[in-house]
Scaffold this active site. Structure first.
Site, PDB file in Angstrom:
ATOM      1  N   LYS A 129      58.163  40.418  44.657  1.00  0.00           N
ATOM      2  CA  LYS A 129      57.062  41.190  44.095  1.00  0.00           C
ATOM      3  C   LYS A 129      57.412  41.651  42.687  1.00  0.00           C
ATOM      4  CE  LYS A 129      54.571  41.187  47.919  1.00  0.00           C
ATOM      5  NZ  LYS A 129      53.135  40.915  48.057  1.00  0.00           N
ATOM      6  N   ASP A 132      54.926  37.424  42.620  1.00  0.00           N
ATOM      7  CA  ASP A 132      53.613  37.923  43.064  1.00  0.00           C
ATOM      8  C   ASP A 132      53.346  39.261  42.398  1.00  0.00           C
ATOM      9  OD1 ASP A 132      51.390  38.855  44.387  1.00  0.00           O
ATOM     10  OD2 ASP A 132      52.229  38.673  46.399  1.00  0.00           O
ATOM     11  N   GLU A 145      51.640  34.598  41.560  1.00  0.00           N
ATOM     12  CA  GLU A 145      50.557  34.881  42.502  1.00  0.00           C
ATOM     13  C   GLU A 145      49.786  36.113  42.054  1.00  0.00           C
ATOM     14  OE1 GLU A 145      51.963  34.631  46.505  1.00  0.00           O
ATOM     15  OE2 GLU A 145      50.554  36.135  47.246  1.00  0.00           O
ATOM     16  N   GLU A 147      63.469  20.516  35.631  1.00  0.00           N
ATOM     17  CA  GLU A 147      62.687  20.754  36.828  1.00  0.00           C
ATOM     18  C   GLU A 147      61.865  19.518  37.204  1.00  0.00           C
ATOM     19  OE1 GLU A 147      63.973  24.622  37.536  1.00  0.00           O
ATOM     20  OE2 GLU A 147      62.657  23.392  38.769  1.00  0.00           O
ATOM     21  N   ASP A 196      43.485  33.439  54.187  1.00  0.00           N
ATOM     22  CA  ASP A 196      43.881  34.645  54.911  1.00  0.00           C
ATOM     23  C   ASP A 196      43.030  34.712  56.181  1.00  0.00           C
ATOM     24  OD1 ASP A 196      45.125  37.729  54.078  1.00  0.00           O
ATOM     25  OD2 ASP A 196      43.659  37.587  55.688  1.00  0.00           O
ATOM     26  N   HIS A 251      48.415  32.997  53.125  1.00  0.00           N
ATOM     27  CA  HIS A 251      48.936  34.348  53.019  1.00  0.00           C
ATOM     28  C   HIS A 251      49.203  34.863  54.428  1.00  0.00           C
ATOM     29  CE1 HIS A 251      48.067  38.835  52.866  1.00  0.00           C
ATOM     30  NE2 HIS A 251      49.157  38.692  52.171  1.00  0.00           N
TER      31      HIS A 251
END
Lengths: 472, 472
Positions: free
Chosen positions: B219, B247, B273, B302, B356, B383
């Site tokens: 987060k 996120d 996110e 990457e 969700d 989610h």
């Protein structure tokens, strides 16, 4: 002397309008016009009144949400709130736990509107002014401090907002005087709800014309043949020079909207309102584009009005110019916050902005939308009707004219002639114009006798229905 | 024998997670993970269990909304409902009075999810299957009949949806067997909530790595210096080859998101996110575009991962390709209905779809989104977390793999290791994979002892808090 808010009460007030099909549209077929009605009280005995509009069942949910928010209001002083109104707005809209069930949309946003409307009412009463005058007299910097710019700075910065307000300082007093004398132009939706018979529709049109109304909105979207008959009838009644608007209340899919509206084009509606889902920004943009070619076909004879519109859209895309010529415009009604309006503007998905005093976060969020609309050169024509929406929104549109847009071109405010008798200071309409309210506050204090009579379910009116239905 | 639903109860269950800062993020700083918990009962004594997730205050509002919806459910038989599930969905989401306080968003949508989740649970139990298997075994036409296509036909028609499902019939049994054996890949969010100390974060990472986790979400968004420290720490802990996601939980404006994420780019997050308002489709699209040039700068090294992603996006715009190379992707979490998801896809505003089980209209609306995501070639990564979200959504993502996407590339399902002990059939994680549930139903029946203990405010746990706070 500080005014500490020591009490907040909220009541569920419902009017049995479904019995007469007032307010019926393609999506809300049996509305009982209702409000969650808020009263706040200070330790000095002052009161503020606020409400949010609903259509019956579910009002109790909004009441429950207001009760949840009340803990954030009670105990604060009015001075504390208005000294950082942006912060207080954020507190209500972004509570760390309650924002999950929004955020800034649906029930919790309606409840926020009711609560904040009562705070604005209290503030205006404390200053002894009608709300529109409180706003008009307020320093631009103070006005800006009421707005939460979160999520809209890519479309409008504080500095830009300030410049808009400062620029409009010139000529303000003349516009105040003009409004006090002439009022703000209105249109009527009272004549043509879906549930009305043709005979009633004719009678109401005749009455409205004789009262000076020149702009009429009709509900469409449930049945095409029926819509054609009713649009034809109302166009016949009002003649070719008056204005007709149509409103589908979110009934259609994107493709369906295009087909349906094409078939109603010959009745020359000025706009089609809410053709599809209120969340569908890109859908509205697609309908705008798709209807453009139709515009070429039906545009002849409407040049005068189109010309007057052109000045608002001199910077817009060619497809939009074509659309204007056909006199079909898209609105959005149930837009639930400033972020949605921002995108509708950015995507050029609507050509008029329809603010609402109760669906968004009260005056605070409406200020943000009025300023964005001005920047994007899209005229604002408020949504009203219901219970108390006319009483409330007249203040916002007066402020828009006097302090933001400085223009009346192609602007008008919806009027529906229902349920005004329940307010202490009902709207005053003269010659199809809203006359500026003079009483201090935000005009949504209701008669206590009405509140008690219509309170749901314990009011006398509802008790009688219950008795009757037990008998039946 | 028909199963007539004769009773619906709903309870407000809250866990005091704020005490330990589980679930804290930049916008929800003190969540008490909660549910509105629904039980329906038939005249034959069968039960269905459903819930929607909330974070504390406001749960009582959702409970109130469920109670309002219950009149539309009680009295109907399961057979009647599932014989026209689209109609029943429309009945709940478009009630002529209650849709005003949504529509299909916020509180009323969360309540709709809880109610419909209980109906799907009942249906699966009646068939004696876990929900994912009920869906996997269902005829494509029957599945389609559960979806309300209103407002999405411009992006996905019924015919297209049917073709997607029919095409995926091939190889279904192998995929069922594969899932039963290996499970569905998961990532963990349990290690790095905002409120956790560095020491706790380190410990949790170490534990997770030893349990086989390879994908971690952290987060961010409250404080940039703090984010840099925490991202650096976690990247150090997990090494260069494991996956890191960040996120922001809607913390930023559009411009702010771009600046902030740029500064976290060196820690090579796979995606960012919820950088901004969940309603801001165009904002997400703008962030996508703006981050693209950054991609060129930080993309080296990457390429392997980027290559594996390229196959999903071979038809997309060059700016999106650039973005992929930088390993920054945008998600949307709190998307409240299919119309919003439709537009995020149409605008190419997100590169992963995060469904969700509780924010949208239950299985019915999630089916629509899974099918749209497939058509637009965007992978779905659900989610989960909260209370019961993992239990529920695992069924949907299993169905997505077996019956829709037939692909696991760059797909994974969120996992948070909290509060599973309160469920009768908790999720089973093996080697960082969700193992398919075997018990009949939708896995969200809670232990009655937990329900009683944590019921708010009358449960034992909350009574004790009250006693304690009175003492303090």
């Amino acid at each position: 002397m500080t005014q500490k808010i020591i009490k907040l009460t909220v009541r569920d007030i419902r009017f049995p309008t479904s019995l007469e099909l007032h307010g019926s549209d393609a999506m809300h077929t049996d509305p009982d016009y209702s409000v969650a009605y808020v009263v706040i009280e200070t330790d000095q005995g002052m009161r503020g009144y606020g409400l949010t509009f609903t259509v019956g069942r579910g009002t109790e949910i909004v009441v429950c949400a207001v009760e949840a928010l009340s803990a954030l209001v009670v105990g604060k002083s009015l001075e504390e709130i208005v000294s950082d109104f942006r912060g207080f707005y954020r507190l209500l809209s972004s509570d760390g736990q309650m924002r999950w069930i929004g955020p800034e949309k649906g029930v919790i946003q309606l409840a926020t509107a009711a609560v904040l409307n009562s705070v604005w009412d209290l503030w205006a009463r404390m200053e002894g002014k009608p709300l529109w005058k409180l706003l008009v007299d307020m320093e631009p910097r103070k006005l800006i401090s009421c707005i939460d710019f979160r999520y809209i700075t890519d479309a409008l910065t504080e500095q830009e907002a300030l410049e808009i307000l400062e620029k409009a300082e010139a000529g303000k007093q003349q516009r105040v005087d003009q409004m006090l004398k002439e009022g703000y132009p209105a249109y009527t939706t009272s004549c043509a709800w879906l549930g009305y018979s043709d005979q009633l529709l004719k009678q109401l049109c005749t009455d409205a014309l004789s009262e000076g109304w020149t702009k009429f909105k009709v509900k469409v979207g449930a049945d095409l043949e029926d819509d054609i008959r009713r649009c034809s009838l109302i166009r016949q009644m009002i003649g070719p020079n008056n204005t007709l608007m149509i409103d589908a209340n979110q009934r259609w899919d994107v493709g369906e909207a295009i087909t349906w509206v094409t078939k109603l084009a010959e009745y020359k509606p000025l706009w089609i309102e809410e053709p599809t889902c209120p969340d569908d920004i890109l859908g509205h943009a697609a309908i705008s584009k798709a209807l453009a070619p139709l515009g070429i076909g039906v545009a002849s004879g409407e040049q005068v009005r189109a010309d007057s519109l052109l000045k608002f859209f001199h910077q817009c895309l060619s497809s939009r110019l074509l659309l204007m010529l056909c006199m079909l415009f898209l609105w959005a009604l149930q837009c639930h916050n400033r972020v949605m309006f921002k995108q509708f503007l950015q995507a050029e998905a609507l050509q008029f902005i329809q603010i609402d005093s109760c669906r968004m976060g009260s005056v605070n969020e409406n200020l943000a939308v009025l300023l964005m609309a001005h920047k994007f050169k899209v005229p604002v024509c408020p949504h009203a009707g219901g219970v108390g929406l006319c009483e409330l929104v007249q203040h916002l549109i007066l402020f828009d004219y006097i302090s933001v847009s400085a223009s009346l071109d192609d602007r008008m405010c919806e009027f529906v002639d229902h349920l005004h008798e329940h307010f202490i200071s009902p709207v005053v309409i003269k010659n199809a114009h809203y006359m500026p309210p003079k009483d201090p506050g935000y005009s949504c204090e209701m008669l206590e006798s009405s509140v008690q009579r219509y309170q749901y379910p314990q009011g006398e009116v509802w008790k009688q229905f219950k008795k009757q239905s037990l008998k039946d």
